[in-house]
Design an enzyme around this catalytic site. Structure first.
Site, mmCIF file in Angstrom:
data_model
loop_
_atom_site.group_PDB
_atom_site.id
_atom_site.type_symbol
_atom_site.label_atom_id
_atom_site.label_comp_id
_atom_site.label_asym_id
_atom_site.label_seq_id
_atom_site.Cartn_x
_atom_site.Cartn_y
_atom_site.Cartn_z
ATOM 1 N N LEU A 8 38.502 21.929 43.247
ATOM 2 C CA LEU A 8 38.896 23.313 43.497
ATOM 3 C C LEU A 8 37.780 24.042 44.244
ATOM 4 O O LEU A 8 36.635 24.066 43.800
ATOM 5 C CB LEU A 8 39.189 24.035 42.179
ATOM 6 C CG LEU A 8 40.269 23.388 41.303
ATOM 7 C CD1 LEU A 8 40.588 24.291 40.119
ATOM 8 C CD2 LEU A 8 41.526 23.095 42.111
ATOM 9 N N GLY A 11 38.012 29.654 45.788
ATOM 10 C CA GLY A 11 37.540 30.969 45.350
ATOM 11 C C GLY A 11 36.606 31.619 46.364
ATOM 12 O O GLY A 11 36.009 30.957 47.212
ATOM 13 N N ARG A 15 30.137 37.287 44.572
ATOM 14 C CA ARG A 15 28.771 37.615 44.111
ATOM 15 C C ARG A 15 27.684 36.945 44.953
ATOM 16 O O ARG A 15 26.512 37.276 44.830
ATOM 17 C CB ARG A 15 28.612 37.241 42.636
ATOM 18 C CG ARG A 15 29.225 38.283 41.713
ATOM 19 C CD ARG A 15 29.453 37.737 40.328
ATOM 20 N NE ARG A 15 28.219 37.339 39.668
ATOM 21 C CZ ARG A 15 28.161 36.554 38.597
ATOM 22 N NH1 ARG A 15 29.283 36.074 38.079
ATOM 23 N NH2 ARG A 15 27.014 36.245 38.069
ATOM 24 N N GLN A 74 45.311 26.857 49.549
ATOM 25 C CA GLN A 74 45.839 27.796 48.558
ATOM 26 C C GLN A 74 45.627 29.178 49.166
ATOM 27 O O GLN A 74 44.514 29.687 49.186
ATOM 28 C CB GLN A 74 45.071 27.658 47.233
ATOM 29 C CG GLN A 74 45.665 28.499 46.119
ATOM 30 C CD GLN A 74 44.710 28.686 44.942
ATOM 31 O OE1 GLN A 74 43.497 28.601 45.096
ATOM 32 N NE2 GLN A 74 45.273 28.949 43.771
ATOM 33 N N GLU A 153 40.812 31.573 27.133
ATOM 34 C CA GLU A 153 39.874 32.206 28.063
ATOM 35 C C GLU A 153 39.151 33.366 27.380
ATOM 36 O O GLU A 153 39.717 34.031 26.503
ATOM 37 C CB GLU A 153 40.629 32.704 29.303
ATOM 38 C CG GLU A 153 41.165 31.585 30.165
ATOM 39 C CD GLU A 153 40.061 30.617 30.587
ATOM 40 O OE1 GLU A 153 39.137 31.041 31.286
ATOM 41 O OE2 GLU A 153 40.118 29.428 30.207
ATOM 42 N N TYR A 386 7.750 18.112 83.536
ATOM 43 C CA TYR A 386 8.875 18.995 83.893
ATOM 44 C C TYR A 386 8.525 19.761 85.153
ATOM 45 O O TYR A 386 7.491 20.441 85.223
ATOM 46 C CB TYR A 386 9.103 19.959 82.723
ATOM 47 C CG TYR A 386 10.309 20.849 82.837
ATOM 48 C CD1 TYR A 386 11.558 20.317 83.139
ATOM 49 C CD2 TYR A 386 10.197 22.210 82.615
ATOM 50 C CE1 TYR A 386 12.664 21.151 83.222
ATOM 51 C CE2 TYR A 386 11.304 23.040 82.684
ATOM 52 C CZ TYR A 386 12.547 22.506 82.992
ATOM 53 O OH TYR A 386 13.636 23.323 83.065
HETATM 54 C C1 UD1 Z 1 37.454 28.481 34.478
HETATM 55 C C2 UD1 Z 1 38.224 28.043 33.250
HETATM 56 C C3 UD1 Z 1 37.364 28.278 32.005
HETATM 57 C C4 UD1 Z 1 36.045 27.536 32.139
HETATM 58 C C5 UD1 Z 1 35.350 27.941 33.440
HETATM 59 C C6 UD1 Z 1 34.142 27.093 33.674
HETATM 60 C C7 UD1 Z 1 40.568 28.451 33.736
HETATM 61 C C8 UD1 Z 1 41.694 29.364 33.559
HETATM 62 N N1 UD1 Z 1 39.430 28.818 33.171
HETATM 63 O O1 UD1 Z 1 37.148 29.847 34.376
HETATM 64 O O2 UD1 Z 1 38.034 27.824 30.859
HETATM 65 O O3 UD1 Z 1 35.220 27.819 31.034
HETATM 66 O O4 UD1 Z 1 36.235 27.756 34.557
HETATM 67 O O5 UD1 Z 1 33.443 27.592 34.778
HETATM 68 O O6 UD1 Z 1 40.699 27.417 34.348
HETATM 69 N N2 UD1 Z 1 39.703 28.426 41.966
HETATM 70 C C9 UD1 Z 1 40.559 28.155 42.997
HETATM 71 N N3 UD1 Z 1 41.712 28.867 43.089
HETATM 72 C C10 UD1 Z 1 42.029 29.812 42.191
HETATM 73 C C11 UD1 Z 1 41.143 30.092 41.135
HETATM 74 C C12 UD1 Z 1 39.975 29.354 41.060
HETATM 75 O O7 UD1 Z 1 40.306 27.294 43.829
HETATM 76 O O8 UD1 Z 1 43.101 30.415 42.334
HETATM 77 C C13 UD1 Z 1 38.453 27.647 41.890
HETATM 78 C C14 UD1 Z 1 37.213 28.500 42.050
HETATM 79 O O9 UD1 Z 1 36.826 28.542 43.412
HETATM 80 C C15 UD1 Z 1 36.205 27.765 41.210
HETATM 81 C C16 UD1 Z 1 37.040 27.129 40.123
HETATM 82 O O10 UD1 Z 1 38.370 27.100 40.607
HETATM 83 O O11 UD1 Z 1 35.605 26.719 41.923
HETATM 84 C C17 UD1 Z 1 36.975 27.911 38.828
HETATM 85 O O12 UD1 Z 1 37.376 29.217 39.052
HETATM 86 P P1 UD1 Z 1 36.666 30.416 38.318
HETATM 87 O O13 UD1 Z 1 37.376 31.651 38.651
HETATM 88 O O14 UD1 Z 1 35.212 30.346 38.532
HETATM 89 O O15 UD1 Z 1 36.924 29.985 36.809
HETATM 90 P P2 UD1 Z 1 37.283 30.877 35.605
HETATM 91 O O16 UD1 Z 1 38.700 31.286 35.718
HETATM 92 O O17 UD1 Z 1 36.243 31.884 35.445
#
Ligand code: UD1
Ligand code: CA
Length: 455
Positions: A8, A11, A15, A74, A153, A386
């Site tokens: 994944l 995001g 930050r 996505q 969560e 040169y």
């Molecule tokens: C997620 C987990 C949480 C875990 C945490 C660890 C879920 C709902 N929660 O939290 O349980 O403790 O990771 O870091 O899964 N991403 C996408 N598309 C999206 C959303 C996220 O690609 O629509 C990617 C982000 O870029 C990132 C990863 O997924 O690489 C995790 O997303 P992030 O929002 O950081 O995780 P949390 O929801 O905070």
């Protein structure tokens, strides 16, 4: 058993406050996403690696063109479950699906393998960790028997659940025959109105699928990067790991906290590296090489027993054995030194081969040159390569002696055993064993007086 891996990386990483997508920020000279792809490749069997991209998708794809991954877009970031669901068409037929994060860069392939094996195409395997400060993370909820029931969560958790220190790292392996059904049944009725991948855990429990867990060897493996501060912290931890590996293999680091390894680095036995050295790209260093402080060495190979003295910069060069370089030498791309070459201070060499036993000791520029063996290049020599439009070649044959402050105007050849007189501007070839003199003859003016101050 075919395991597909979904990384994944959609995001935003707001930050980071950056024009660069978060997963392209580097640890040890490589984008974070590349670290994860490399770890995934190590455990990849017959399956495919899918990378889910969104924010800066084109930039991310363009930065890593060399990897045969399936890029999945996505367009809206509706949650981790939604993100994995975008990869579903490509996942079809996989026995297991491993999910990793592009911003959790130091995950080890051994840990991914552990999860894959724990899942075995039938169970749901979670990578969990126990943290002193679990805030922000999903909590692992277990029943009285200690069996995992769900992931909650942080934002949805009760006070009681917030007290749990076992957290979801986000990395998990799901059975291929269930993942599609679970993802299609996710709902976004939660505090963040997102489709949570983590909700698949309660679904698995409800239908009797076994949920197993593993923990990583080091917490560093599961640390995510959301800010430049966290990026810098992980960089330090990774550098420390590499330093320890090298020391374990027989390398002396004068201070393991003050040397940086950024790339694919191979170090021989009894290599000694002083402080503030940066090794970048593909670097191979032979046994007994000494690198003094302040050197930058990029894409280079250095042969056994050579010494690189303080503050030298080597970029895309090949140095054979027992050479002595610097201090303050600059070897630019295309420099090739044979054994026992000596390059001294304030010498710049570019796209030139220097033969065995030759010396270029002080204040010299050698560019586009072919220098034979046992040549001595005097201080202040310049190859004038040169003409303002084209580059030309200088050939200095074996055993030649280039007098101090010679300008060698290329194209020009200095023959074997030939000498150039100090201060010469050499515009014509010098035959073997002859002396080339190219300067005004000295005359002394008898009776000359210095000017005197006028009032
Ligand atoms: C997620 C987990 C949480 C875990 C945490 C660890 C879920 C709902 N929660 O939290 O349980 O403790 O990771 O870091 O899964 N991403 C996408 N598309 C999206 C959303 C996220 O690609 O629509 C990617 C982000 O870029 C990132 C990863 O997924 O690489 C995790 O997303 P992030 O929002 O950081 O995780 P949390 O929801 O905070
Ligand atoms: Ca996160």
């Amino acid at each position: 058993m075919r395991t597909d891996i979904v990384i994944l990386a959609a995001g935003q990483g707001s930050r980071m406050k950056s024009g660069l997508p978060k997963v392209l920020h580097k640890i040890a000279g490589k984008p974070m996403l590349e670290h994860v792809i490399l770890a995934a490749q190590k455990v990849q069997n017959s399956g495919t690696i899918h990378v889910v991209v969104g924010h800066g998708a084109d930039q991310v794809k363009a930065a890593l063109p060399q990897y045969p991954v399936n890029w999945v877009e996505q367009t809206q970031q509706l949650g981790t479950g939604h993100a994995v669901a975008q990869a579903l068409p490509g996942i079809e037929g996989a026995d297991a699906v491993l999910v990793a994060y592009g911003d959790v860069p130091l995950i080890k392939s051994s840990t991914l393998k552990l999860l894959m094996e724990a899942c075995h195409g039938k169970d749901l395997a979670l990578l969990t960790a126990t943290m002193a400060d679990p805030s922000g993370l999903g909590r692992i909820v277990r029943n009285q028997m200690g069996n995992i029931q769900a992931i909650v969560e942080h934002k949805d958790a009760s006070l009681e659940q917030l007290a749990i220190h076992e957290v979801n790292t986000g990395i998990m392996a799901l059975p291929g025959h269930r993942i599609g059904i679970w993802l299609n049944n996710l709902s976004d009725s939660n505090a963040q109105q997102e489709y949570y991948l983590t909700d698949t855990v309660a679904m698995a429990v409800a239908e009797g699928t076994t949920v197993v867990h593993a923990q990583p060897e080091h917490l560093t493996e599961v640390k995510g990067v959301n800010s430049r501060i966290q990026l810098a912290e992980l960089e330090r931890e990774y550098q420390q790991q590499q330093a320890e590996q090298f020391m374990g293999a027989g390398v002396t680091l004068m201070d393991p906290a003050r040397v940086d390894f950024r790339g694919n680095i191979t170090l021989g036995q009894d290599v000694t590296i002083d402080i503030n050295v940066v090794l970048e790209g593909d670097v191979t260093i032979g046994n007994n090489v000494v690198i003094e402080s302040g050197c930058v060495i990029r894409n280079a190979s250095i042969g056994e027993g050579s010494t690189i003295k303080a503050h030298s910069v080597l970029d895309n060069v090949v140095v054979a054995g027992h050479c002595d370089i610097g201090p303050f030498a600059r070897l630019r791309p295309g420099t090739e030194l044979a054994n026992h070459v000596r390059v001294g201070n304030f010498v710049e060499i570019k796209k030139s081969a220097i033969g065995e036993g030759s010396k270029v000791n002080h204040l010299t520029y050698v560019g586009d040159a072919e220098v034979g063996a046992n040549v001595n290049v005097g201080a202040g020599t310049v190859t004038c390569n040169y003409d303002g439009v084209n580059k030309h070649k200088t050939v200095i044959s074996d055993g030649a002696f280039i007098g101090t402050n010679s300008s060698l105007v290329a194209p020009v050849t200095i023959g074997e055993g030939a000498t150039t007189a100090a201060g010469s501007t050499i515009t014509q070839d010098v035959p073997n064993n002859e002396l080339g003199v190219g300067r005004g003859r000295q005359r002394n003016i008898n009776g000359w007086r210095r000017p005197v101050k006028q009032f």
